[in-house]
Motif scaffolding. Structure first.
Motif, short mmCIF file in Angstrom:
data_model
loop_
_atom_site.label_atom_id
_atom_site.label_comp_id
_atom_site.label_asym_id
_atom_site.label_seq_id
_atom_site.Cartn_x
_atom_site.Cartn_y
_atom_site.Cartn_z
N VAL A 210 1.54 -4.40 -15.06
CA VAL A 210 2.21 -3.11 -14.62
C VAL A 210 2.54 -2.85 -13.19
O VAL A 210 1.72 -3.16 -12.56
CB VAL A 210 0.86 -1.99 -15.07
CG1 VAL A 210 1.47 -0.48 -14.61
CG2 VAL A 210 0.64 -1.98 -16.72
N VAL A 211 3.75 -2.39 -13.01
CA VAL A 211 4.28 -2.32 -11.59
C VAL A 211 3.69 -0.86 -11.21
O VAL A 211 4.00 -0.01 -11.63
CB VAL A 211 5.36 -2.10 -11.51
CG1 VAL A 211 6.07 -1.84 -10.11
CG2 VAL A 211 6.02 -3.41 -12.09
N PRO A 212 2.59 -0.90 -10.21
CA PRO A 212 1.87 0.41 -9.79
C PRO A 212 3.04 1.41 -9.09
O PRO A 212 3.94 0.93 -8.62
CB PRO A 212 0.92 0.09 -8.87
CG PRO A 212 0.51 -1.44 -9.15
CD PRO A 212 1.97 -1.92 -9.60
N ARG A 213 2.92 2.54 -9.12
CA ARG A 213 3.86 3.51 -8.67
C ARG A 213 3.02 4.50 -7.69
O ARG A 213 1.88 4.76 -7.99
CB ARG A 213 4.75 4.04 -9.76
CG ARG A 213 3.90 4.81 -10.90
CD ARG A 213 4.77 5.20 -11.90
NE ARG A 213 4.00 5.93 -13.00
CZ ARG A 213 3.75 7.27 -13.01
NH1 ARG A 213 4.27 8.13 -12.04
NH2 ARG A 213 2.99 7.80 -14.07
N ARG A 214 3.72 5.41 -6.95
CA ARG A 214 3.12 6.46 -6.34
C ARG A 214 2.93 7.65 -7.23
O ARG A 214 3.64 8.19 -8.08
CB ARG A 214 4.09 6.96 -5.09
CG ARG A 214 4.21 6.12 -4.06
CD ARG A 214 4.95 6.69 -2.83
NE ARG A 214 6.49 6.83 -3.40
CZ ARG A 214 7.15 5.84 -3.19
NH1 ARG A 214 6.95 4.32 -2.93
NH2 ARG A 214 8.53 6.18 -3.84
N VAL B 175 0.66 -1.18 0.11
CA VAL B 175 -0.25 -0.01 -0.08
C VAL B 175 0.92 1.25 -0.03
O VAL B 175 0.46 2.18 -0.81
CB VAL B 175 -0.91 -0.01 1.34
CG1 VAL B 175 -1.65 1.36 1.31
CG2 VAL B 175 -2.08 -0.89 0.97
N MET B 176 2.09 1.19 0.86
CA MET B 176 2.83 2.56 0.72
C MET B 176 3.57 2.63 -0.56
O MET B 176 3.83 3.73 -0.57
CB MET B 176 3.63 2.29 2.02
CG MET B 176 2.97 2.80 3.38
SD MET B 176 3.72 2.28 4.86
CE MET B 176 5.23 3.57 4.74
N SER B 177 3.76 1.57 -1.13
CA SER B 177 4.30 1.85 -2.60
C SER B 177 3.68 2.59 -3.62
O SER B 177 3.98 3.06 -4.48
CB SER B 177 4.84 0.51 -3.08
OG SER B 177 3.84 -0.16 -3.58
N VAL B 178 2.32 2.70 -2.99
CA VAL B 178 1.48 3.48 -4.10
C VAL B 178 0.55 4.81 -3.34
O VAL B 178 -0.34 5.23 -3.95
CB VAL B 178 0.36 2.53 -4.79
CG1 VAL B 178 0.92 1.50 -5.66
CG2 VAL B 178 -0.47 1.99 -3.72
N THR B 179 1.13 5.09 -2.37
CA THR B 179 0.67 5.93 -1.48
C THR B 179 1.72 7.31 -1.24
O THR B 179 2.82 6.86 -0.67
CB THR B 179 0.05 5.64 -0.30
OG1 THR B 179 -0.77 4.43 -0.39
CG2 THR B 179 -0.63 6.69 0.60
N GLY B 180 1.22 8.42 -1.56
CA GLY B 180 2.48 9.46 -1.57
C GLY B 180 2.79 10.05 -2.89
O GLY B 180 2.39 9.66 -3.80
N ARG B 181 3.48 11.07 -2.69
CA ARG B 181 4.04 11.70 -4.10
C ARG B 181 5.30 10.89 -4.68
O ARG B 181 5.87 10.07 -3.90
CB ARG B 181 4.53 13.15 -3.65
CG ARG B 181 3.37 14.17 -3.11
CD ARG B 181 4.00 15.61 -3.05
NE ARG B 181 3.10 16.33 -2.84
CZ ARG B 181 2.01 16.93 -3.45
NH1 ARG B 181 1.81 16.62 -4.68
NH2 ARG B 181 1.02 17.72 -3.03
N PRO B 182 5.60 10.91 -6.01
CA PRO B 182 6.47 10.42 -6.51
C PRO B 182 7.94 10.67 -6.14
O PRO B 182 7.99 11.81 -5.44
CB PRO B 182 6.33 10.95 -8.01
CG PRO B 182 4.83 11.17 -8.07
CD PRO B 182 4.57 11.86 -6.75
N GLY C 124 8.84 16.22 -1.16
CA GLY C 124 8.18 15.36 -0.38
C GLY C 124 7.87 14.13 -0.71
O GLY C 124 7.04 13.25 -0.27
N GLY C 125 8.45 13.33 -1.77
CA GLY C 125 8.08 12.17 -2.48
C GLY C 125 8.81 11.09 -1.59
O GLY C 125 9.54 11.32 -0.69
N GLY C 126 8.39 9.87 -1.73
CA GLY C 126 8.36 8.71 -0.89
C GLY C 126 7.26 8.02 -0.28
O GLY C 126 6.22 8.54 -0.58
N PRO C 127 7.40 6.82 -0.02
CA PRO C 127 6.27 5.86 0.81
C PRO C 127 5.79 6.81 1.80
O PRO C 127 6.23 7.44 2.71
CB PRO C 127 6.68 4.89 0.97
CG PRO C 127 8.19 4.82 1.23
CD PRO C 127 8.56 6.21 0.37
#
Length: 413
Positions: A233-237, A158-165, A170-173
């Motif tokens: 497809v590998v989901p991303r933030r 979940v944290m791998s797709v939550t937050g800014r790129p 401010g990016g990161g999990p």
């Protein structure tokens, strides 16, 4: 207010023994209580549920119970029993023999040494529904590990797709702002218990429910998991953007931010018209959803400057008039005071036995015949020990006093 001794609702007459603490288990038990079940919460003498001390803020009534505890423990009676003592374990077995459902979240095998595991209790009451909630489940290589919400949010993806790129400030999990893993596991536990009740009604059989925080959170990956499993497809933030529909995010207006969440091509046509650029809906880069997502930056280059000239209130009013989904990011106080939330009756006023007021957010389902009820405020630790032991097990005042003196049970802390 409904008489607490005469609960109503779709689960009236169902008895729950809640051996859980913190959030996932208590959340499940509270929902069962809202729906009419009679819930007995079992706590450790002298300590109580861990979340009673998870503050500030705390309730200013002498108990110093935290607001966190208050969110998950209404419609319950609290008793304090030392399950590690033989007499205490005997009391729990006697209560389980009169229960329909047991909920526990001890580590795997943790209750077997006290004779409070499913095998033991189901031998006493074969139609018992016994729900075990753990971090990783009763099987698998991680079965003996403890699990907390934050840990599972990270491990589940979940944290791998939550937050800014990562390449943005401010990016990161980032974890969700609420304990989504615990809450979703509590919801899955409730669903599972109700399904098991229906099976018991048809067959007379009880059963053991093995529910893991990790499993529940992985189940909630939904479209993100499906995108990988079925599309590679590998989901991303992506911050507040949506992976497959556009526009679906926050936009800066002249005096703040507005959320726009469009789900289909028809809505995009209406938005383009509202913004004064109807030709966008005919542009092959933006005409259909998949192309808008593939060309989102080109789309944003056009619409962001236009949106930036609107005020928030004017844009939201225009979106409402066009029947397009849009709104502001509310604070928690704003959300709880929203006219729609007030109209839906989501906030309820309860009072503890000394009159101390407690506000709670209610059960969201609106039943036409058997509505949820809010009978009792979250109890003080052990406040009902004597009453429960007397009413449920027939113990005399002298017998209860002897158990208190021996440290087997405790009355109100």
């Amino acid at each position: 207010m409904t008489n607490p001794d005469r609960p109503t609702g779709p689960l009236a007459g169902i008895r729950v023994l809640d051996l859980s603490r913190v959030l996932a288990g208590p959340w499940c038990a509270q929902m069962l209580g809202d729906l009419g079940a009679e819930v007995i919460k079992v706590e450790q003498p002298g300590q109580g549920d861990d979340t009673r001390r998870w503050g500030p803020p705390f309730l200013d009534d002498g108990s110093r119970d935290s607001a966190y505890y208050l969110c998950a423990n209404r419609n319950k009676r609290s008793i304090a029993v030392d399950i590690a003592s033989p007499q205490g374990a005997d009391l729990i077995r006697a209560l389980a023999a009169k229960a329909d459902i047991v909920i526990e979240n001890f580590r795997v095998g943790g209750l077997a040494k006290y004779g409070l595991d499913y095998a033991t209790l189901s031998a006493i009451k074969p139609d018992l529904i016994y729900c075990s909630i753990t971090g990783f489940g009763q099987t698998g290589p991680d079965r003996d590990k403890g699990g907390y919400d934050f840990l599972i949010q990270g491990m589940s993806g979940v944290m791998s797709v939550t937050g800014r790129p990562d390449d943005e400030p401010g990016g990161g999990p980032m974890k969700a702002g609420i304990p989504v893993t615990d809450l979703s596991t509590g919801l899955y536990a409730t669903i599972s218990v109700l399904a098991a009740l229906n099976h018991r009604n048809r067959t007379g059989e009880g059963q053991h429910i093995d529910l893991a925080l990790l499993d529940a959170q992985v189940a909630l990956l939904a479209n993100q998991a499906s995108g990988w499993l079925n599309g590679g497809v590998v989901p991303r933030r992506m911050g507040n953007q949506h992976p497959t529909i556009t526009p679906y995010q926050d936009f800066a207006c002249a005096d703040g931010d507005v959320l726009i969440a469009l789900g289909n091509d028809r809505q995009f046509v209406a938005l383009a018209r509202l913004l004064g650029v109807p030709a966008l809906a005919d542009d092959p880069r933006f005409a259909v959803s998949a192309e808008r997502s593939a060309n989102r930056e080109a789309l944003f280059a056009v619409i962001k400057p236009i949106i930036g000239r609107w005020t928030c209130d004017a844009l939201i009013a225009a979106l409402d008039a066009a029947k397009l989904p849009g709104g502001k990011v509310n604070t928690i106080p704003q959300a709880l005071a929203h006219p729609q939330i007030e109209a839906r009756g989501m906030v309820h006023d309860l009072a503890r036995d000394d009159g101390t007021p407690v506000k709670v957010v209610g059960f969201p389902g609106k039943f036409s015949r058997t509505p949820a009820t809010y009978r009792t405020a979250p109890p003080r630790s052990a406040q009902d020990t004597a009453a429960v032991l007397a009413a449920e097990l027939g113990l005399s005042a002298d017998e209860i006093a002897a158990l208190v003196s021996a440290g087997v049970v405790a009355e109100r802390l």
